[in-house]
Design an enzyme around this catalytic site. Sequence first.
Site, short mmCIF file in Angstrom:
data_model
loop_
_atom_site.label_atom_id
_atom_site.label_comp_id
_atom_site.label_asym_id
_atom_site.label_seq_id
_atom_site.Cartn_x
_atom_site.Cartn_y
_atom_site.Cartn_z
N GLU A 1 -7.18 6.28 -26.94
CA GLU A 1 -7.02 5.26 -28.10
C GLU A 1 -8.26 4.41 -27.88
O GLU A 1 -8.48 3.68 -27.11
CB GLU A 1 -5.68 4.74 -27.76
CG GLU A 1 -4.50 5.48 -28.01
CD GLU A 1 -4.20 5.29 -29.73
OE1 GLU A 1 -5.02 5.15 -30.59
OE2 GLU A 1 -3.17 5.88 -29.98
N HIS B 1 -5.00 13.55 -35.99
CA HIS B 1 -4.63 13.44 -37.31
C HIS B 1 -5.13 14.36 -38.21
O HIS B 1 -5.75 15.40 -37.55
CB HIS B 1 -4.94 11.92 -37.88
CG HIS B 1 -3.91 11.01 -36.89
ND1 HIS B 1 -2.57 11.02 -36.91
CD2 HIS B 1 -4.47 10.12 -36.06
CE1 HIS B 1 -2.28 9.89 -35.96
NE2 HIS B 1 -3.33 9.58 -35.36
N GLU C 1 -7.83 6.48 -39.89
CA GLU C 1 -8.23 6.77 -38.51
C GLU C 1 -8.75 8.10 -38.35
O GLU C 1 -9.50 8.60 -37.55
CB GLU C 1 -6.75 7.01 -37.79
CG GLU C 1 -6.86 7.12 -35.99
CD GLU C 1 -5.66 7.15 -35.43
OE1 GLU C 1 -5.70 7.56 -34.33
OE2 GLU C 1 -4.58 6.81 -36.19
N HIS D 1 -8.13 9.12 -30.66
CA HIS D 1 -7.42 8.38 -31.64
C HIS D 1 -7.94 6.99 -31.42
O HIS D 1 -8.76 6.58 -30.68
CB HIS D 1 -5.96 8.24 -31.05
CG HIS D 1 -5.18 9.65 -31.33
ND1 HIS D 1 -4.61 9.79 -32.52
CD2 HIS D 1 -5.15 10.59 -30.34
CE1 HIS D 1 -4.12 10.92 -32.13
NE2 HIS D 1 -4.17 11.50 -31.02
#
Length: 175
Positions: free
Chosen positions: A138, A7, A22, A75
């Site tokens: 993640e 991101h 995030e 992430h």
Amino acid sequence: MVLDPGHGGSDSGAISGTGQFEKTYTLKVAKLTAQKLRRLGTKVVLTRTSDHFVSLAKRPQIANQLKADAFISFHFDSSGEQNDASGFTTYYYQRQKDTTFAKTINRNLDRLPLPNKGIRYGNFQVLRDNQRPAILLEMGYINTTKDFKRIKSAKYRDQIATQVVKGLQQYFDQN
């Protein structure tokens, strides 16, 4: 080595129950991991070093152009319902190229204080378009209070970086 803090800029990524983004935590983990790798003499490139937008197409392109030894995208997950899920997952795309890499890194993450959900196939552009060994991590659910308490903790982020570095050392020793 290319590290990809997921991101950035206009793309906030998932949002915690308290409104934290995030993108903030992916950058912190990637920078910390890069710092630890550089201390060992590893050449590391980050797809972004500040809060700015980098397209999904550009991220694997960086690794491909540099002929990077490996690519890791960081992430933090989110579930449909707040406090509905917990743990971390390691994603790969191409079985031949990425599975050993994913298994090696994931095995080292076992020491983290969240549940290990294992390795899974993930059809993500940063993996799909990557010609280098590539995984997407993640590292907890940002919209789960228990996981977010860890994510915002410098200690947990240091544990992630340390275990990723150990996993990379094992992976490159084997290959």
